[in-house]
Design a protein around this motif. Sequence first.
Motif, mmCIF file in Angstrom:
data_model
loop_
_atom_site.group_PDB
_atom_site.id
_atom_site.type_symbol
_atom_site.label_atom_id
_atom_site.label_comp_id
_atom_site.label_asym_id
_atom_site.label_seq_id
_atom_site.Cartn_x
_atom_site.Cartn_y
_atom_site.Cartn_z
ATOM 1 N N LEU A 2 0.845 -1.192 0.000
ATOM 2 C CA LEU A 2 0.000 0.000 0.000
ATOM 3 C C LEU A 2 0.885 1.248 0.000
ATOM 4 C CD1 LEU A 2 -3.111 -0.033 0.263
ATOM 5 C CD2 LEU A 2 -2.807 0.418 2.703
ATOM 6 N N ILE A 3 0.626 2.185 -0.910
ATOM 7 C CA ILE A 3 1.365 3.453 -0.881
ATOM 8 C C ILE A 3 0.354 4.601 -0.851
ATOM 9 C CG2 ILE A 3 3.412 2.555 -2.076
ATOM 10 C CD1 ILE A 3 2.373 4.134 -4.592
ATOM 11 N N ARG A 4 0.784 5.735 -0.299
ATOM 12 C CA ARG A 4 -0.109 6.894 -0.249
ATOM 13 C C ARG A 4 -0.219 7.514 -1.636
ATOM 14 N NH1 ARG A 4 -0.522 8.945 5.147
ATOM 15 N NH2 ARG A 4 -1.756 10.640 4.289
ATOM 16 N N LEU A 46 -2.791 3.486 -2.980
ATOM 17 C CA LEU A 46 -2.663 2.708 -4.214
ATOM 18 C C LEU A 46 -1.916 1.419 -3.880
ATOM 19 C CD1 LEU A 46 -1.718 5.712 -6.489
ATOM 20 C CD2 LEU A 46 -3.935 4.579 -6.356
ATOM 21 N N TRP A 47 -2.182 0.387 -4.684
ATOM 22 C CA TRP A 47 -1.528 -0.907 -4.450
ATOM 23 C C TRP A 47 -0.441 -1.086 -5.491
ATOM 24 C CZ3 TRP A 47 -1.550 -3.950 -0.378
ATOM 25 C CH2 TRP A 47 -1.026 -5.237 -0.484
ATOM 26 N N LYS A 48 0.807 -1.116 -5.006
ATOM 27 C CA LYS A 48 1.949 -1.182 -5.916
ATOM 28 C C LYS A 48 2.596 -2.569 -5.868
ATOM 29 C CE LYS A 48 5.977 1.562 -7.119
ATOM 30 N NZ LYS A 48 6.925 2.582 -6.711
ATOM 31 N N ASP A 52 4.400 -1.491 -10.861
ATOM 32 C CA ASP A 52 3.040 -1.302 -11.358
ATOM 33 C C ASP A 52 2.056 -0.929 -10.259
ATOM 34 O OD1 ASP A 52 3.804 -2.005 -13.972
ATOM 35 O OD2 ASP A 52 3.667 -4.143 -13.474
ATOM 36 N N ILE A 53 1.142 -0.013 -10.604
ATOM 37 C CA ILE A 53 0.048 0.346 -9.702
ATOM 38 C C ILE A 53 -1.177 -0.448 -10.162
ATOM 39 C CG2 ILE A 53 -1.407 2.195 -8.812
ATOM 40 C CD1 ILE A 53 1.441 2.779 -8.100
ATOM 41 N N LEU A 54 -1.659 -1.355 -9.320
ATOM 42 C CA LEU A 54 -2.701 -2.291 -9.758
ATOM 43 C C LEU A 54 -4.047 -2.098 -9.071
ATOM 44 C CD1 LEU A 54 -0.571 -5.581 -9.894
ATOM 45 C CD2 LEU A 54 -1.052 -3.964 -11.741
ATOM 46 N N GLY A 55 -4.090 -1.249 -8.049
ATOM 47 C CA GLY A 55 -5.357 -1.073 -7.348
ATOM 48 C C GLY A 55 -5.405 0.253 -6.617
ATOM 49 N N ALA A 56 -6.621 0.618 -6.203
ATOM 50 C CA ALA A 56 -6.804 1.840 -5.412
ATOM 51 C C ALA A 56 -7.822 1.563 -4.324
ATOM 52 C CB ALA A 56 -7.286 2.983 -6.298
ATOM 53 N N VAL A 57 -7.579 2.160 -3.150
ATOM 54 C CA VAL A 57 -8.529 2.024 -2.057
ATOM 55 C C VAL A 57 -8.599 3.369 -1.331
ATOM 56 C CG1 VAL A 57 -6.760 0.918 -0.568
ATOM 57 C CG2 VAL A 57 -9.174 0.682 -0.001
ATOM 58 N N GLY A 58 -9.833 3.864 -1.207
ATOM 59 C CA GLY A 58 -10.018 5.177 -0.602
ATOM 60 C C GLY A 58 -10.896 5.090 0.627
ATOM 61 N N VAL A 59 -10.488 5.800 1.682
ATOM 62 C CA VAL A 59 -11.220 5.721 2.947
ATOM 63 C C VAL A 59 -11.546 7.111 3.487
ATOM 64 C CG1 VAL A 59 -10.181 3.507 3.591
ATOM 65 C CG2 VAL A 59 -9.077 5.631 4.326
ATOM 66 N N ASN A 60 -12.531 7.135 4.384
ATOM 67 C CA ASN A 60 -12.857 8.334 5.137
ATOM 68 C C ASN A 60 -12.552 8.022 6.599
ATOM 69 O OD1 ASN A 60 -14.178 10.364 6.617
ATOM 70 N ND2 ASN A 60 -15.596 10.713 4.927
ATOM 71 N N VAL A 61 -11.663 8.809 7.191
ATOM 72 C CA VAL A 61 -11.191 8.503 8.540
ATOM 73 C C VAL A 61 -11.848 9.435 9.557
ATOM 74 C CG1 VAL A 61 -9.149 8.273 10.008
ATOM 75 C CG2 VAL A 61 -8.963 7.824 7.550
ATOM 76 N N VAL A 75 -9.621 -2.673 -8.539
ATOM 77 C CA VAL A 75 -8.416 -3.364 -9.013
ATOM 78 C C VAL A 75 -8.423 -3.324 -10.542
ATOM 79 C CG1 VAL A 75 -7.301 -5.650 -9.162
ATOM 80 C CG2 VAL A 75 -8.182 -4.832 -6.973
ATOM 81 N N ASP A 76 -7.267 -3.149 -11.106
ATOM 82 C CA ASP A 76 -7.114 -3.167 -12.557
ATOM 83 C C ASP A 76 -7.755 -4.453 -13.115
ATOM 84 O OD1 ASP A 76 -5.300 -2.114 -14.968
ATOM 85 O OD2 ASP A 76 -5.216 -4.303 -14.899
ATOM 86 N N PRO A 77 -8.625 -4.327 -14.128
ATOM 87 C CA PRO A 77 -9.379 -5.503 -14.613
ATOM 88 C C PRO A 77 -8.513 -6.691 -15.001
ATOM 89 C CG PRO A 77 -10.226 -3.505 -15.602
ATOM 90 C CD PRO A 77 -9.007 -3.104 -14.833
ATOM 91 N N SER A 78 -7.303 -6.452 -15.494
ATOM 92 C CA SER A 78 -6.484 -7.594 -15.912
ATOM 93 C C SER A 78 -5.760 -8.265 -14.742
ATOM 94 C CB SER A 78 -5.486 -7.174 -16.994
ATOM 95 O OG SER A 78 -4.752 -6.090 -16.549
ATOM 96 N N HIS A 79 -5.969 -7.735 -13.538
ATOM 97 C CA HIS A 79 -5.333 -8.346 -12.363
ATOM 98 C C HIS A 79 -6.362 -8.715 -11.290
ATOM 99 C CE1 HIS A 79 -1.923 -6.402 -14.353
ATOM 100 N NE2 HIS A 79 -1.199 -7.329 -13.777
ATOM 101 N N ARG A 80 -7.597 -8.919 -11.708
ATOM 102 C CA ARG A 80 -8.631 -9.273 -10.731
ATOM 103 C C ARG A 80 -8.616 -10.770 -10.425
ATOM 104 N NH1 ARG A 80 -13.441 -5.209 -12.771
ATOM 105 N NH2 ARG A 80 -12.246 -3.336 -12.246
#
Length: 117
Positions: A2-4, A46-48, A52-61, A75-80
């Motif tokens: 996970l990266i910011r 983002l999921w690295k 390659d960046i293959l996914g994103a996850v967004g939250v409200n804290v 998640v990127d469709p080719s990596h699901r």
Amino acid sequence: MLIRYKKRLEKIAMGLLSFMPDEKEVKRLQDTIKEYETNDHWQLFLWKVEEDILGAVGVNVDSESKLVTLQHITVDPSHRNLGIGKKMVQAVKEYYPSFQVQPNDQTEKFLDKCKQS
Ligand SMILES: CC(C)(COP(=O)(O)OP(=O)(O)OC[C@H]1O[C@@H](n2cnc3c(N)ncnc32)[C@H](O)[C@@H]1OP(=O)(O)O)[C@@H](O)C(=O)NCCC(=O)NCCS
């Protein structure tokens, strides 16, 4: 891992967020990414994998009620179906160890799926 989110990754992040059912319109997508850039409660990750960046996850804290609401997960469709979505949920839980992670309407089905396995 996970990266910011960073501004230089905006295009990639918007491409990934556009896979969310409610983020199909460009204007809506631009508003969403702007909110992640400016609202301290909104955090985008983002999921690295290697370079390659293959996914994103967004939250409200919400620090007062110790709640993290999962707002976006894609998640990127080719990596699901390779476990990336579940790994991202787990990584968010580990990033906020003293918080309870809850879904919103958009993420409920997948978060329920994660609980089953
Ligand atoms: C949802 C999403 C992030 C899952 O990512 P992923 O990396 O493929 O997920 P995983 O490989 O960790 O898990 C795959 C499992 O989740 C299931 N799944 C996929 N999308 C799902 C959904 N919207 N609701 C419930 N389960 C879902 C798959 O059927 C699979 O089930 P199985 O393990 O029984 O075969 C991805 O499908 C995606 O980007 N979808 C478009 C964006 C979206 O709709 N996000 C909100 C989801 S509620």
